[in-house]
Scaffold this active site. Sequence first.
Site, short mmCIF file in Angstrom:
data_model
loop_
_atom_site.label_atom_id
_atom_site.label_comp_id
_atom_site.label_asym_id
_atom_site.label_seq_id
_atom_site.Cartn_x
_atom_site.Cartn_y
_atom_site.Cartn_z
N GLU A 1 -18.88 31.88 24.48
CA GLU A 1 -18.74 30.96 25.62
C GLU A 1 -18.06 29.67 25.18
O GLU A 1 -17.12 29.19 25.82
CB GLU A 1 -20.12 30.68 26.21
N HIS A 2 -18.53 29.11 24.07
CA HIS A 2 -17.91 27.86 23.57
C HIS A 2 -16.42 28.06 23.27
O HIS A 2 -15.60 27.20 23.58
CB HIS A 2 -18.60 27.42 22.28
N HIS B 1 -23.29 33.15 23.23
CA HIS B 1 -23.18 31.71 23.42
C HIS B 1 -22.00 31.14 22.65
O HIS B 1 -21.25 30.29 23.14
CB HIS B 1 -24.50 31.06 22.97
N GLU C 1 -26.03 21.52 18.32
CA GLU C 1 -26.72 21.95 19.53
C GLU C 1 -28.05 22.62 19.15
O GLU C 1 -29.09 22.36 19.77
CB GLU C 1 -25.83 22.91 20.32
#
Lengths: 427, 420
Positions: free
Chosen positions: A70-71, A67, A143
Site C-alpha cells: 500500500e505504501h 501494508h 509507524e
Amino acid sequence: MERIYDKLTGESVYYKKHESGLNIYIMPRAGYNSSYAIFGTKYGSVDSEFIVPGEAEATKVPDGIAHYLEHKMFDQPDGSNVFDRFSKFGGEANAFTSFNMTAYLFSATRHFYENLETLLDYVQSPYFTKESVEKEQGIIGQEIRMYDDNAPWRLFFNFLGLLYNNNPVKLDIAGTVESIAEIDEKLLYKCYNTFYNLSNMTLFVTGDLNVEKTLRIIERNIKNNEPFTEEIKRIYPEEPKQVAGKYKEQRISVATPMFMMGWKDNDVGYSGKPLLKKSIEMEILVEMLFGKSSKLYNELYDEGLINQNFSFEYSPQIDYGYTAIDGESKNPEAVYEKITKYVDGLRESGLCEDDFKRIKKIIWGDFIRSYNDIEGYAHSFLSMSFLDISYFDYFDEYKKITFEDVKKRFLQQFDNEYCVLSVIKPE
Amino acid sequence: MLKVIPINDNIRLNYIPMDKLKTTSMGMYIHRKLKKEDASKNAILPHILKRGCKLCSSSQEIARYLENLYGAKFSAGIGKRGDDHLLCFEFETISDKYAPRGERLAAGVVKLMMSMVFGSLDEFDKDSFEQERANSITKIENIINDKRIYANYRCQEEMARGDSFEIPRLGYVEDMKALTREEVYAYYKEIIVNSPIDIYVCGDANIRELEAEIRKGIEGFEFKKAEMPSCTILRRNSQVKNITEKLNVTQGKLSMGFLTDMKPTDENYFALLVANAIFGGGAQSKLFNNVREKLSLAYYAGSILDKFKGIMMVNAGIEFDNFEKAYNEIMAQLDEMKKGNITDLELEASKGFLINSLTSYYDDQHSMISFYLNEKIGQTFADIDQCIERIKLVTKADAVDAMSDVKLDTVYFLTGREEQ
C-alpha cells in the site's frame, strides 16, 4: 447499470460488473459538496499464504507485506509522488490496510473527474525498485514504533492474541521490523499481480455526480486486465474452538489501567445474508447487554469500576468474529468478574423483551444516520461487499429479526469458556 | 445562512438549515473566561449535570429517554478555545421526517437539553458527585496515555507559562479533590444566568418549535447580562526554551512551538493560514515531503495553527537519535518559507487543501457548528464562503510576509533514554 433502490431512505446505488472483472458501484448524493471514491482490493494483512490461480504451489510471503505494498503504490514511475497529482486537483488522497482489505481513496470538493482518473491510474500502475522499496523501511519502521507505544493498539492485539491460536488476525497489520526487512520488489510484484487483479477489486464512487459520465470515465480508465477465472485460494491455518489464553497483561506508561475483554465467536465460515443477519442480531444484543441503559453499565459506573470511556462492539468476518468490550478501570479483574457473572446470570434468567423493543429503535436510528457521512458509508459498503453482503439488504434483514432470534444468538455467543481479558497496566 | 434568534441578553439561538443530511445536530455552549479558580468547577460541571435533572432523574433514565428517540446521541464535556473555557452539551437525532410515527424528535432532544442545564434537581446527588469527581481526576491523569498528544500538550503548556492559556482544559487534580458539592452547586446556579450561552441547531428542524421549547426551559430565571471572554494571542520575549523529558517509550516525540504574532482579526491572518498549510499542513506540505518522504525520518510530521492564541505547533514522531536531524530539517524548511522558496504548485495545492477542507464542512453538521462557534470566539464572524474567498486572494508574497514574524519559542522532546 443495475439500479438498487432503498425505499426507506430514498437512496439508490448503481452497479455494474465490468468485463475486466471490476465491481463498480456509483451512488449519487444530491446536495453534497464533497465527492468521494474508494478503490479496494480484497486483500489484507491476513493473506500471507495463497495459491495464485494457475499455479500449483502455495506462495508464502512475509507478514506486513499488504501494508508495505500500500505504501509503495504512491511512488510513480517518473520518481514523483502521487500526492502531488492529487494536490494539483485539490483532492485529498489516502489509503489504508486492514486485516481483510486494502483501499485507496480520495475526497474532493472540485475537479472530481480528474481526481478519479488519478486514482484509477495510480492504483493500476505499480512501480517498485530496489531503492524505493528500501527507502520505505525507515518510514514504516517509525509507524511500527509509533504503534508500539500506543496503549489501545497493544491492548487490542494482546486481546486478539488471547482469542486466536493460529488465525493471522492476531498479527500486527504492519508486520514487524524483522518481517518487513525480508520484503523486496519481486515479492511486491507477486502480491500485486495476484490481489490487484481487477476481478478481486471493487470501486465505490459517491457524491453529487452524474452516473453516466462517471461510468464513462471509469471505463475509459480501466487498463487491460485478464480476469481470473478461478478464485485466489487463501490458506489460513486451522483454528480450534478454544481460546489461546485467558489473560494477558502488559505494562506501558499510562495513568489508568485499560482493559479489553470479549468472547470468541465459533459460529463462523459463512458470508452473505446469514452473516448480515448474525451481525444485526449481535448489534442489538450487545446494546441490550452493555448499553448505557443496561443494568450492567449503570452498576459498573455507579460502583466506580468504569468511567465514560467504555465501548463495545461485535466484529463480523467470514473466518472469525468476536465481541469486544473495552474501557478504563482501576480494577479490570473486578470488571471481568462482574461482566462474566452477569452473562451467566442472564443465561439462567433470560433477556428482557422490552429492552429488545427499545434497542431495536436505536438500530433504526443508526441505520438512517449511517447515510450522513458519505466516507463512512462508502467504507461500510465496501467492507460488506467483500463479505458478499449488500448494504441495501440491511433494512429487510433488520425487520425480520425477532426476540427469539436474539435469545438464541445470546446463548450461542456468550459462553464464558470462550471469554478472555487483556489488560494494560501503568508501569 | 446562519440565522440568529436572540432569546434574551445572554442566550442566542443559532440556526443553520441543512436538509441534505438525515439528522439534526444541536449543541449548547456556555462561555466562561479561563480562570484558575474556576477551571476545575467548569470541567466537572457538565459531567454532573448529565447525571440527572427534573425531566430524567438518573443516567439510566436519560439513556432510555434518548433510546426512545431512536437512539439520539449525546455527549457532555469541556472545551478550551483560546481563553474561552466552554461547557459543552451536544446532541444529534435523526430528523423528524424519518420518525416512523411522526414523533417530534428534535423538540424532544431540546427539552432534555434545557432540563439538563436549567432544570437541575435541588441539589447534586452525593454519589454522582463523588463518581464524577473521581472520573474528572482520572481524565487529568490520563493525558499521558497518548504520547503524541501528550508531547504537544506539554510543549504548549511550557509556552503558555505566565499566560492564562497555561490553565489546563480539564482543571487541576488538587482543586478537584478540594471541591465540595455545595460549592459547585452554588457556582452552577450563578453561571447559568451570568454567562453568554450559544445554542446551535444544524439540520432540518422546525426552529420556532425549538425556540418555544428553549423559552419554556428558562421560565422563571433572571439573567444578568454577561460579556464574551476576550481572547489575546501569546507573546513572549525571551530565549528559546528547551525541554527534554524521559519516559519509557520506543519512539521519540518532538514538539516545537512557534509564536506567529498574528491575531485571527488581522488583515494578514489568511496569509498565515496558507503559509502554515505550505509548511506543514497535509500531504502537499514541505514537512511531509522532506521530513517524511525525502529523509524517511518520521511517519508523521506536520504543523497546526491555534488561531486563538497565535501559535503554530510542529509535531513529529522520530527515532531518539534523529532528534538533531529532524530539528535541523524543520528549521531549514521554515527558513525556506521565509526566503520565499515556495513553488506555484505548493502555493496552489495548499490553498486547495484548505478550500477542500472548508468546503467539506457543508457536509457535516458538527463541523458547521464548530466553525460558526470558532468564528464567534475569534470575533471574526465570517462564513465559509468568505473564508474561501480570502484564501484565494493570498499571494506567495503575502504568505512569505506572514511567515517572516514566526519565531521558535519552545522545543520539547519526549525521549526514552538518557542523552548520549
